[in-house]
Write a protein that holds these residues in place. Structure first.
Motif, PDB file in Angstrom:
ATOM      1  N   ASP A 121       7.661   2.623  -3.765  1.00 37.62           N
ATOM      2  CA  ASP A 121       6.612   3.630  -3.923  1.00 37.62           C
ATOM      3  C   ASP A 121       6.732   4.208  -5.335  1.00 37.62           C
ATOM      4  O   ASP A 121       7.758   4.803  -5.691  1.00 37.62           O
ATOM      5  CB  ASP A 121       6.797   4.740  -2.879  1.00 37.62           C
ATOM      6  CG  ASP A 121       5.669   5.760  -2.901  1.00 37.62           C
ATOM      7  OD1 ASP A 121       5.186   6.110  -3.996  1.00 37.62           O
ATOM      8  OD2 ASP A 121       5.287   6.230  -1.813  1.00 37.62           O
ATOM      9  N   ARG A 176       0.827  -1.202   0.000  1.00 34.41           N
ATOM     10  CA  ARG A 176       0.000   0.000   0.000  1.00 34.41           C
ATOM     11  C   ARG A 176       0.864   1.256   0.000  1.00 34.41           C
ATOM     12  O   ARG A 176       1.891   1.320   0.684  1.00 34.41           O
ATOM     13  CB  ARG A 176      -0.903   0.021   1.238  1.00 34.41           C
ATOM     14  CG  ARG A 176      -2.016  -1.003   1.217  1.00 34.41           C
ATOM     15  CD  ARG A 176      -3.098  -0.614   0.234  1.00 34.41           C
ATOM     16  NE  ARG A 176      -4.239  -1.525   0.290  1.00 34.41           N
ATOM     17  CZ  ARG A 176      -5.230  -1.508  -0.576  1.00 34.41           C
ATOM     18  NH1 ARG A 176      -5.236  -0.633  -1.564  1.00 34.41           N
ATOM     19  NH2 ARG A 176      -6.231  -2.366  -0.470  1.00 34.41           N
ATOM     20  N   VAL A 177       0.453   2.276  -0.755  1.00 33.70           N
ATOM     21  CA  VAL A 177       1.156   3.557  -0.773  1.00 33.70           C
ATOM     22  C   VAL A 177       0.140   4.684  -0.685  1.00 33.70           C
ATOM     23  O   VAL A 177      -1.003   4.536  -1.147  1.00 33.70           O
ATOM     24  CB  VAL A 177       2.003   3.722  -2.063  1.00 33.70           C
ATOM     25  CG1 VAL A 177       3.082   2.663  -2.146  1.00 33.70           C
ATOM     26  CG2 VAL A 177       1.118   3.686  -3.312  1.00 33.70           C
ATOM     27  N   PRO A 178       0.518   5.812  -0.091  1.00 36.58           N
ATOM     28  CA  PRO A 178      -0.401   6.961  -0.075  1.00 36.58           C
ATOM     29  C   PRO A 178      -0.555   7.527  -1.479  1.00 36.58           C
ATOM     30  O   PRO A 178       0.422   7.690  -2.212  1.00 36.58           O
ATOM     31  CB  PRO A 178       0.303   7.952   0.858  1.00 36.58           C
ATOM     32  CG  PRO A 178       1.731   7.532   0.886  1.00 36.58           C
ATOM     33  CD  PRO A 178       1.764   6.068   0.651  1.00 36.58           C
ATOM     34  N   TYR A 179      -1.795   7.789  -1.852  1.00 38.25           N
ATOM     35  CA  TYR A 179      -2.060   8.277  -3.205  1.00 38.25           C
ATOM     36  C   TYR A 179      -2.929   9.517  -3.159  1.00 38.25           C
ATOM     37  O   TYR A 179      -3.909   9.584  -2.421  1.00 38.25           O
ATOM     38  CB  TYR A 179      -2.762   7.192  -4.029  1.00 38.25           C
ATOM     39  CG  TYR A 179      -3.315   7.698  -5.343  1.00 38.25           C
ATOM     40  CD1 TYR A 179      -2.468   8.046  -6.395  1.00 38.25           C
ATOM     41  CD2 TYR A 179      -4.694   7.845  -5.520  1.00 38.25           C
ATOM     42  CE1 TYR A 179      -2.986   8.519  -7.592  1.00 38.25           C
ATOM     43  CE2 TYR A 179      -5.218   8.302  -6.721  1.00 38.25           C
ATOM     44  CZ  TYR A 179      -4.357   8.646  -7.749  1.00 38.25           C
ATOM     45  OH  TYR A 179      -4.863   9.116  -8.932  1.00 38.25           O
ATOM     46  N   GLU A 180      -2.540  10.507  -3.945  1.00 38.55           N
ATOM     47  CA  GLU A 180      -3.332  11.730  -4.100  1.00 38.55           C
ATOM     48  C   GLU A 180      -3.703  11.887  -5.563  1.00 38.55           C
ATOM     49  O   GLU A 180      -2.891  11.614  -6.460  1.00 38.55           O
ATOM     50  CB  GLU A 180      -2.530  12.947  -3.621  1.00 38.55           C
ATOM     51  CG  GLU A 180      -2.186  12.919  -2.134  1.00 38.55           C
ATOM     52  CD  GLU A 180      -1.384  14.143  -1.720  1.00 38.55           C
ATOM     53  OE1 GLU A 180      -1.161  15.012  -2.586  1.00 38.55           O
ATOM     54  OE2 GLU A 180      -0.993  14.213  -0.548  1.00 38.55           O
ATOM     55  N   ASP A 219      -3.106   3.021  -5.724  1.00 38.93           N
ATOM     56  CA  ASP A 219      -2.627   3.030  -4.342  1.00 38.93           C
ATOM     57  C   ASP A 219      -1.757   1.813  -4.010  1.00 38.93           C
ATOM     58  O   ASP A 219      -1.545   1.496  -2.839  1.00 38.93           O
ATOM     59  CB  ASP A 219      -3.796   3.105  -3.359  1.00 38.93           C
ATOM     60  CG  ASP A 219      -4.729   1.915  -3.478  1.00 38.93           C
ATOM     61  OD1 ASP A 219      -4.676   1.198  -4.505  1.00 38.93           O
ATOM     62  OD2 ASP A 219      -5.521   1.690  -2.537  1.00 38.93           O
TER      63      ASP A 219
END
Length: 456
Positions: free
Chosen positions: A123, A66-70, A103
């Motif tokens: 990432d 999982r990675v933070p996504y914007e 994500d």
């Protein structure tokens, strides 16, 4: 005038009693269960887990996947992600896997100087390494290897064929034993309480009736992975054109490398060879990973595809993806110098047998019909465990003390010979199952010849 008297005709041979046939079928149903039920429990438990592989893997390895996504975030270049992975884990990059969702992380597979492979999770927006695992080292890859028995070595792969063949026998004989013969209970309902043997008999029969057809389907669709039968059928179905299905005609140089050595592939492409790149006087420099990924994106490969990287002057960029949707399965090999697609194939290019088997495999793995597919097979896996447990309890309550409790031989041996003849025909279709059948026949002969203890 003499009177002629006719001689009475010889009496026709008596037909085997139905009870004898029941005993013969019951005896071999017992043997089939004795042989495969332990394996069926393992296959049911691991299969139930593997139905939800994506959900479980993503949850267990959330720190890696999982990675933070914007919204609007820009992906780093594939070459930058590979460089970050190599800085963390020195060696040779052999595969790059694109993020399947915005994500999720990218994955770079690296072959280290020691010869082992590591999966490095990166990432895709910040080019930061999140961590590493051994290649195919996730929880679900371990479950998959348990399910296929590969975790125990290559020889045990043959047990898949033996288990599949005997499971088919188990189902066929089980249907005969279940068949109503005037009884009112135990057909679709349970009698008694768990303290009584009849309760476990009915639970076993009714559960078998409920899941029998799907269990038969799972046994048949599991056989393509077997070591002997599956390999031969694969060779027959996809043996031409360097292992590619008949729908793909190739006229390019082929290497001795196989697609399954580069990474996970489908059953139909298990024996497919990889083509070779050809440098020309004007093209001696590889196009690079960034350009290869751009070409694959332009060709419309489904997100989450893997790119096997060329490691020799004749190697190719091999893009492959096998999502749940069969129509989106695809393999494309690019010449590393020109970027030209050498082979571009999808599910539509498989032959009729390949398409049928791949569809069956897709349903077997819980992929074809979404969540409904997963939930139905989850219920079936639970039912397999119930079948095994109820069989064990039923046998324990029935067996005489100090005895294995093998069902008795039929009084008319012709019944047993006829049944064994049918089993042998099945053994010819599935060689390893047939070999195990010979072993069981030998053991059965020893059991019948063993002197019985005299009562004091």
């Amino acid at each position: 005038m003499t009177r002629a008297f006719s001689q009475p005709s010889a009496a026709p041979p008596a037909k085997p009693a139905s009870g004898d046939l029941y005993r013969a079928v019951w005896r071999w149903h017992f043997y089939a269960g004795l042989l495969v039920l332990p394996f069926l429990i393992l296959l049911a438990v691991t299969g139930a887990l593997y139905l939800f592989r994506d959900e479980i893997d993503t949850a267990v390895h959330a720190d890696l996947k999982r990675v933070p996504y914007e919204s609007g975030a820009v992906l780093a270049s594939p070459s930058a992600l590979v460089a970050a992975a190599l800085a963390n884990t020195p060696g040779t990059a052999v595969k790059y896997t694109t993020p399947a969702q915005p994500d999720l992380s990218a994955e770079v597979t690296i072959k280290t100087a020691a010869g082992d492979k590591r999966a490095v999770y990166v990432d895709p927006y910040r080019a930061q390494v999140l961590g590493t695992l051994p290649d195919r080292g996730t929880v679900m890859w371990t479950v998959r290897h348990l399910h296929s028995l590969r975790l125990f070595g290559p020889v045990t792969r043959g047990l898949i064929e033996i288990t599949g063949g005997w499971t088919i026998l188990l189902i066929m004989t089980g249907i005969y034993l279940w068949w109503p013969r005037g009884q009112g209970g135990g057909v679709v309902s349970l009698r008694g309480t768990p303290k009584a043997r009849v309760f476990w008999r009915d639970l076993h029969a009714v559960t078998g009736l409920t899941i029998g057809a799907i269990l038969l389907f799972l046994a048949v669709t599991g056989l393509p992975w077997s070591g002997v039968w599956g390999a031969k059928v694969n060779e027959w179905a996809n043996g031409n054109n360097f292992g590619y299905p008949a729908g793909v005609r190739v006229a390019v140089p082929m290497s001795d490398e196989h697609l399954n050595h580069l990474g996970h592939t489908t059953w139909s492409l298990d024996q497919a060879k990889v083509p070779q790149s050809s440098a020309s006087p004007t093209q001696t420099t590889a196009i690079g990973l960034d350009n290869a990924v751009a070409i694959f994106d332009g060709l419309g490969l489904y997100p989450g595809y893997a790119v096997a990287l060329p490691t020799t002057p004749t190697g190719v960029y091999s893009g492959s993806v096998y999502p749940d949707d069969l129509s989106r399965q695809r393999v494309v090999h690019l010449d590393q110098y020109s970027g030209k697609p050498l082979i571009d194939m999808s599910y539509a290019d498989y032959g009729p047998l390949g398409k049928t088997l791949e569809f069956g495999i897709n349903v077997h793995m819980g992929q074809q019909f979404g969540l409904a597919n997963q939930l139905i097979l989850l219920v079936v896996c639970a039912g397999i465990v119930v079948l095994a447990v109820s069989a064990g309890v039923m046998w324990w309550k029935r067996r005489p003390r100090g005895s294995l409790g093998v069902p008795p031989l039929p009084a008319d041996k012709r019944v047993l010979r006829g049944l064994v003849g049918l089993l042998v025909l099945g053994g010819l279709a599935f060689p390893l199952t047939g070999l195990s059948l010979l072993v069981m026949l030998g053991l059965d002969w020893l059991i019948t010849r063993r002197p019985r203890r005299r009562l004091a």
